[in-house]
Design an enzyme around this catalytic site. Structure first.
Site, short mmCIF file in Angstrom:
data_model
loop_
_atom_site.label_atom_id
_atom_site.label_comp_id
_atom_site.label_asym_id
_atom_site.label_seq_id
_atom_site.Cartn_x
_atom_site.Cartn_y
_atom_site.Cartn_z
N ASP A 163 0.52 -1.15 -0.14
CA ASP A 163 -0.35 0.18 0.22
C ASP A 163 0.70 1.51 -0.15
OD1 ASP A 163 -1.65 -1.57 0.08
OD2 ASP A 163 -2.67 -0.63 1.95
N HIS B 205 -4.55 -15.90 -12.87
CA HIS B 205 -5.93 -15.99 -13.57
C HIS B 205 -6.19 -16.16 -14.96
CE1 HIS B 205 -9.31 -13.66 -13.89
NE2 HIS B 205 -9.51 -14.35 -11.82
N SER C 117 -15.24 -14.66 -12.37
CA SER C 117 -14.01 -14.44 -13.45
C SER C 117 -14.38 -16.43 -13.57
CB SER C 117 -13.18 -14.24 -12.44
OG SER C 117 -12.68 -13.48 -12.68
#
Length: 539
Positions: free
Chosen positions: A252, A295, A465
């Protein structure tokens, strides 16, 4: 954004024993079973192939807009698209399409040698960085309609970015000096009892104004879970996994909300220049990365992993060719520019179906994506998009890319897909799946789906997905065996032929409310390959 990696790193710190032992497991290959005869919410694929016996098919190119595909995977290499007019590795754009050496597709996130970044920023940060100079002090009344929309997007992103930017300031303090971090962590351990604690209990420890101790306390509290054991035990675990812990907790501060982070430097494009098209690489180097192309490879396997070869899994379409188009980082949000260019690349190079299993909250350059979707519609290309995994009604909550144009009209060539489980009961719809009577078209299997992942491996993932490529796979099957069908006709067939349960289900999200299943999508149905093929035979 690819949501499947949101928790994987933290899970490395957790005990694995018993995590899934009480979870009901689905039947093997449940997604291909028949809801009528097997009482499982599958797509009835085998009976569809029974109808297709003795029929000829033509190859159909399916563009996989995703994180990339392992084109050398044992179960995919025989179904990867090969550009017939391009010679590999000769550094020449043989087919004059603007993309040199694009033998199997294109990587819009890669350096010329295929090196690809894993981490990009969320759209909030991208929007702030790209639009700050133009819109921070702009007069909205003097802007064009398109600029006004960008202005509004920027103004929505700005306060959220600044708040999160400030919230990670302490992370920077805590992680700046390794030796001081461990000194502070040891001090905290001495102040806390050697029992199970809560994040709130850890944050309540008085650090007497010591800024470093405060930062380390808050950082460790934010990642602590009682499953780790006592706080001292957790500190030991963190110490053993320090490099990984720092990578997780620093992301972050160093990447997500760091306006100076620029992953596009190696790619060579200007993210603010939306007219650029010919940047990136024909390849994607996977190497030892745990995330690159995972993915996208999983999605590709669902669509078209080689059927009947005795390896791994069988995909849906038996004469599809997978075109790799990398536009989505493993972590962070995809960029509108890449998505628009990815769609155009797929259309211009012969794809008849495009799968897009990603999404985000903001779209600063939506007009670019809209124009690309229109381009696909004009060229008879069907786009299948995942609905999202926030358990939300996307009729009322923005989700991008969107099938709705700026003028309010819906794209005729876009199918939006929700995630169903194998259970033909109140648990039919995955709790995480987004839904919408107006914006979601159909539901398809997306829970506990085994498919290909890089380096000849296989894994089980869940989410919309995984649901979207089931629809893309059946769409490719129809376009392969019935090549005269248009994209709009295929969409219509898939919706009208869907299996329509008449019972109520538990509403997705955190609600305990029951709702009629047919109130969650336009079709009110589940993808059904057999009925789709039967209907196509009547055309």
């Amino acid at each position: 954004m690819l949501i499947y990696y949101a928790c994987w790193c933290l899970l490395l710190f957790l005990p694995t024993a018993g995590q899934t032992q009480n979870r009901r497991q689905p039947p093997a290959n449940w997604q291909y079973l028949d809801p009528v005869t097997d009482s499982v919410a599958g797509i009835n694929l085998q009976r569809a192939y029974d109808l297709l016996k003795n029929r000829k098919s033509v190859p159909v190119i399916v563009g996989i807009l995703d994180s990339g595909v392992d084109v050398n995977h044992e179960d995919l290499r025989d179904v990867i698209w090969e550009n017939p007019n391009e010679i590999s590795d000769n550094n020449t754009d043989d087919d004059k399409n603007g993309y040199t050496d694009d033998r199997n597709g294109w990587n819009f996130m890669g350096a010329k040698d295929g090196t690809t970044y894993e981490y990009d920023q969320p759209e909030i940060t991208q929007t702030y960085v790209l639009l700050k100079d133009k819109y921070d002090k702009a007069d909205r009344t003097k802007l064009s309609p398109a600029e006004q929309r960008q202005y509004d997007t920027y103004q929505a992103a700005k306060p959220v970015f600044l708040q999160r930017y400030e919230s990670v300031r302490q992370k920077r303090i805590a992680l700046a000096d390794t030796a001081k971090f461990w000194q502070a962590a040891t001090q905290l351990g001495a102040l806390l009892s050697d029992t199970l604690l809560s994040q709130q209990k850890i944050r309540s420890v008085d650090v007497k104004g010591d800024s470093l101790l405060l930062a380390v306390r808050n950082l460790l509290a934010s990642t602590y879970n009682p499953a780790y054991g006592s706080f001292r035990k957790y500190v030991q675990i963190v110490h053993q996994n320090w490099a990984l812990f720092r990578k997780i907790t620093a992301s972050d501060a160093d990447i997500a909300y760091n306006p100076d982070y620029n992953p596009r430097q190696e790619v060579g494009d200007d993210p603010a220049n939306l007219s650029e098209r010919y940047y990136g690489s024909p390849t994607l180097k996977i190497g030892q990365s745990q995330q690159l192309a995972v993915h996208g490879t999983h999605v590709a396997g669902i669509v078209a992993a080689k059927r009947g070869n005795g390896l791994g899994v069988d995909g849906i379409a038996d004469n599809a060719r997978i075109m790799m188009i990398a536009v989505v980082p493993a972590n962070g949000d995809e960029r509108d520019k890449d998505v628009a260019n990815g769609i155009r690349y797929a259309v211009e190079n012969g794809a008849k179906v495009i799968n897009m299993s990603f999404g985000k909250r903001l779209s600063p350059f939506k007009e670019q994506v809209d124009a690309a979707i229109r381009f696909a519609e004009e060229h008879d290309v069907l786009i299948v998009h995942a609905a999202g995994n926030n358990g939300e009604n996307i009729d009322s909550i923005p989700a991008f890319p969107s099938a709705k144009y700026e003028n309010g009209q819906l794209a005729k060539n876009v199918l939006v897909v929700g995630n169903n489980t194998w259970q033909l009961n109140t648990g039919l719809v995955a709790r995480s799946s987004s839904y919408g009577l107006a914006m979601v078209d159909i539901f398809a299997p997306g829970t506990d789906i085994v498919s290909t992942v890089p380096n000849n491996q296989y894994a089980s993932f869940s989410g919309t997905s995984m649901a979207a490529p089931h629809v893309a796979g059946v769409a490719a099957l129809l376009r392969s065996y019935f090549p005269k069908l248009t994209a709009v006709q295929v969409k219509d067939i898939l919706l009208k032929s869907s299996y329509k349960p008449s019972f109520s289900v538990q509403k997705p999200g955190r609600s305990s409310q029951s709702v009629a299943f047919n109130a969650l999508s336009r079709s009110g149905g589940l993808l059904n390959a057999y009925e789709a093929v039967k209907m196509a035979l009547t055309f």
